[in-house]
Design a protein around this motif. Structure first.
Motif, PDB file in Angstrom:
ATOM      1  N   ARG A  94       0.840  -1.216   0.000  1.00 58.01           N
ATOM      2  CA  ARG A  94       0.000   0.000   0.000  1.00 58.01           C
ATOM      3  C   ARG A  94       0.869   1.258   0.000  1.00 58.01           C
ATOM      4  O   ARG A  94       0.532   2.263  -0.619  1.00 58.01           O
ATOM      5  N   GLU A  95       2.003   1.176   0.710  1.00 63.43           N
ATOM      6  CA  GLU A  95       2.912   2.321   0.760  1.00 63.43           C
ATOM      7  C   GLU A  95       3.377   2.675  -0.652  1.00 63.43           C
ATOM      8  O   GLU A  95       3.349   3.832  -1.067  1.00 63.43           O
ATOM      9  N   SER A  96       3.760   1.643  -1.408  1.00 68.64           N
ATOM     10  CA  SER A  96       4.243   1.921  -2.756  1.00 68.64           C
ATOM     11  C   SER A  96       3.094   2.367  -3.669  1.00 68.64           C
ATOM     12  O   SER A  96       3.256   3.253  -4.499  1.00 68.64           O
ATOM     13  N   ILE A  97       1.887   1.801  -3.473  1.00 69.83           N
ATOM     14  CA  ILE A  97       0.722   2.178  -4.292  1.00 69.83           C
ATOM     15  C   ILE A  97       0.353   3.646  -4.062  1.00 69.83           C
ATOM     16  O   ILE A  97       0.119   4.402  -5.003  1.00 69.83           O
TER      17      ILE A  97
ATOM     18  N   LYS B  32       2.909   5.952  -5.644  1.00 69.03           N
ATOM     19  CA  LYS B  32       2.779   5.952  -7.109  1.00 69.03           C
ATOM     20  C   LYS B  32       1.576   6.803  -7.548  1.00 69.03           C
ATOM     21  O   LYS B  32       1.590   7.417  -8.614  1.00 69.03           O
ATOM     22  N   ALA B  33       0.538   6.834  -6.701  1.00 69.65           N
ATOM     23  CA  ALA B  33      -0.682   7.590  -7.022  1.00 69.65           C
ATOM     24  C   ALA B  33      -0.564   9.067  -6.613  1.00 69.65           C
ATOM     25  O   ALA B  33      -1.559   9.790  -6.647  1.00 69.65           O
ATOM     26  N   GLY B  34       0.636   9.496  -6.215  1.00 66.40           N
ATOM     27  CA  GLY B  34       0.805  10.902  -5.822  1.00 66.40           C
ATOM     28  C   GLY B  34      -0.072  11.260  -4.627  1.00 66.40           C
ATOM     29  O   GLY B  34      -0.549  12.384  -4.520  1.00 66.40           O
TER      30      GLY B  34
ATOM     31  N   ALA C 117      -8.767  -2.069  -7.485  1.00 64.54           N
ATOM     32  CA  ALA C 117      -8.380  -3.422  -7.062  1.00 64.54           C
ATOM     33  C   ALA C 117      -7.390  -3.383  -5.893  1.00 64.54           C
ATOM     34  O   ALA C 117      -7.194  -4.391  -5.212  1.00 64.54           O
ATOM     35  N   ASP C 118      -6.770  -2.235  -5.670  1.00 59.98           N
ATOM     36  CA  ASP C 118      -5.823  -2.114  -4.560  1.00 59.98           C
ATOM     37  C   ASP C 118      -6.471  -1.540  -3.302  1.00 59.98           C
ATOM     38  O   ASP C 118      -5.778  -1.190  -2.343  1.00 59.98           O
TER      39      ASP C 118
ATOM     40  N   ALA D 215      -4.307  14.367   4.436  1.00 63.61           N
ATOM     41  CA  ALA D 215      -3.371  13.618   5.286  1.00 63.61           C
ATOM     42  C   ALA D 215      -4.106  12.459   5.960  1.00 63.61           C
ATOM     43  O   ALA D 215      -3.581  11.335   6.050  1.00 63.61           O
ATOM     44  N   LEU D 216      -5.339  12.698   6.390  1.00 65.96           N
ATOM     45  CA  LEU D 216      -6.110  11.641   7.054  1.00 65.96           C
ATOM     46  C   LEU D 216      -6.530  10.556   6.054  1.00 65.96           C
ATOM     47  O   LEU D 216      -6.433   9.357   6.340  1.00 65.96           O
ATOM     48  N   VAL D 217      -6.945  10.972   4.885  1.00 63.89           N
ATOM     49  CA  VAL D 217      -7.337  10.018   3.849  1.00 63.89           C
ATOM     50  C   VAL D 217      -6.151   9.102   3.509  1.00 63.89           C
ATOM     51  O   VAL D 217      -6.295   7.881   3.390  1.00 63.89           O
ATOM     52  N   VAL D 218      -4.965   9.689   3.380  1.00 62.71           N
ATOM     53  CA  VAL D 218      -3.759   8.912   3.072  1.00 62.71           C
ATOM     54  C   VAL D 218      -3.469   7.939   4.219  1.00 62.71           C
ATOM     55  O   VAL D 218      -3.167   6.759   3.994  1.00 62.71           O
TER      56      VAL D 218
END
Ligand SMILES: Cc1ncc(COP(=O)(O)O)c(C=O)c1O
Length: 453
Positions: free
Chosen positions: A24-27, A30-32, A41-42, A365-368
């Motif tokens: 998830r960290e990398s996803i 990658k999604a900015g 799907a992720d 920030a909370l959503v992330v």
């Protein structure tokens, strides 16, 4: 029984993809750090929207298989028309591909420069369609709607005195229609009372103005009326729904909400001449009047969905789901818009992470953090969505968690609550964000961020 269960059992299942925290960290990077750029799907629990994301019933799927796909006069259109007439009392029923298509047709006919369209609170597509026509969209919520912590039973109500003052100020000849949105999505999925609808109707009658409902969540609104309005408790939701529509001269509906379908919309009008003009525009841009840009199977699914949404066991479970999550968050000290809305919970992100200023997007920030920690996708409704392009900062920094209909169970909600509370305990760790690229309009869809060290 105290436990309110999901009033359905599951016949078809769709596996969820479990991702590790490292994945998830990398996803998310990658999604900015933009939830709209993360592949669905992720996502483990997707609370981005309740629009078009619901599960259809076995009878809806049976309708899909049996539907007739004739270009003109499909029996599924006549069935759909009959069901909508039965529920709403409107004789003229036009299918459209979704809510904003109904709005586009209505405001192409009624909008235009110099005109003003009041509403308790315009949804963004309604406002955009009004403004696109050259008209002005004005929100007239009651003052209580702007106070997140104030518990008021009908925070979706319109300020009726402000409506009358607006009519007197701009002139009744410049107001082509008065709108009222049930429930009020822009102010937290809050309901409008029957008493308020009647008061709006009285003002409209006094000035000779038509009243249209934005009725996407008409059944959820009626359930709240049944629960909260004096004298309504023993009445069937179906009768309350009919009272709501009887007060209106027309309605735009996105069937992706209380129509319980993945795509579809409706335009209802009482006036014969307006119906003819709307039919001509529908044919020009959507499709013939008996399919309106949809397939016959979509009409079959909608007809069944509009019936099912009036099931009071369903509505009880539906409204309880948001209330259940809201109660648990409040008990953990997390501030939300109170009371919980019909289709969503709105977390006060500014109160959640007070160390992050609005300029560093606390909602984002909370959503992330929710995605990173537990694979939950919510949406920021604050400075990312409404800021930029010279707009003033919004009054509230919110995160909306919207609940798809009939998709997730109570254990999914328990998981979500646990994750939010865990993120809350470590809220000091949340980091603000800085925009590194943004499009010129509707920036939240494509904006990219980096985290501030
Ligand atoms: C209150 C309200 N009106 C209109 C719309 C627009 O509907 P659609 O997305 O089907 O175009 C929405 C969708 O979220 C809504 O919530």
């Amino acid at each position: 029984m105290k436990t309110i269960i999901e009033p359905f059992r599951i016949k078809v299942v769709e596996p969820l993809q479990m991702r590790t925290r490292e994945e998830r960290e990398s996803i998310v990077r990658k999604a900015g750090f933009n939830m709209f750029l993360i592949p669905a799907a992720d996502v483990l629990i997707d609370l981005l929207t309740d629009s078009g994301t619901g599960a259809m019933s076995s009878l809806q799927w049976a309708g899909v298989m049996a539907a007739d796909e004739s270009y003109a006069g499909s029996p599924d259109f006549f069935h759909f028309e009959r069901v909508l007439r039965e529920i709403t009392g409107f004789h003229h029923v036009l299918p459209t591909h979704q809510g904003r298509a109904s709005e586009r047709i209505l405001f192409e006919l009624l909008g235009g420069p110099g005109r003003v369209v009041p509403n308790n609170a315009h949804f963004d597509t309604t406002r955009a369609n009004i403004e696109h026509s050259g008209a002005e969209a004005v929100d007239l919520p009651i003052a209580e709607a702007r106070q997140p912590r104030l518990a008021h039973p009908f925070k979706g109500n319109m300020d009726v005195a402000a409506l009358e003052a607006l009519i007197q100020r701009v002139g009744r000849e410049n107001i082509p229609v008065v709108m009222c949105t049930v429930t009020s999505n822009s102010f937290g999925g809050q309901p409008v009372s029957l008493a308020n609808l009647r008061a709006i109707r009285d003002v409209c009658d006094r000035y000779g103005l038509p009243l249209f409902l934005d009725a996407c969540r008409f059944a959820e609104n009626a359930w709240f009326i049944k629960q909260r309005e004096a004298g309504q408790h023993d009445r069937p939701v179906r009768a309350i729904v009919r009272d709501m529509f009887d007060l209106a001269d027309g309605a735009t509906i996105s069937a992706k909400k209380d129509g319980m379908v993945n795509i579809g919309g409706v335009l209802l009008v009482r006036d014969e001449a307006l119906f003819q003009r709307a039919s001509n525009l529908l044919i020009l841009t959507e499709g013939y009047v008996t399919y309106g840009g949809l397939a016959g199977r979509d009409l079959a699914a909608m007809a069944q969905g509009f019936r099912e949404v009036l099931d009071e066991d369903y509505l009880c479970y539906r409204i309880r789901s948001a209330e259940y999550v809201g109660e648990k968050l409040l008990a953990a000290g997390i501030q939300i818009i109170e009371p919980p809305g019909g289709h969503a919970i709105y977390i006060d992100a500014a109160a959640f992470c007070p160390h992050i200023p609005a300029t560093q997007f606390p909602g984002q920030a909370l959503v992330v953090a929710l995605y990173r920690h537990a694979g939950i996708r919510g949406v920021e409704i604050g400075s990312v969505m409404f800021g930029g392009g010279g707009h003033a900062a919004p009054a509230l920094e919110l995160v909306r968690l919207a609940f798809p209909r009939r998709v997730y169970t109570q254990s999914h909600m328990d998981y979500a609550v646990e994750a939010i509370i865990e993120v809350f305990r470590d809220r000091d760790q949340l980091r603000g964000l800085r925009i590194i690229s943004e499009p010129p309009a509707l920036r939240h869809f494509l904006v990219r961020f980096e985290e501030i060290a």
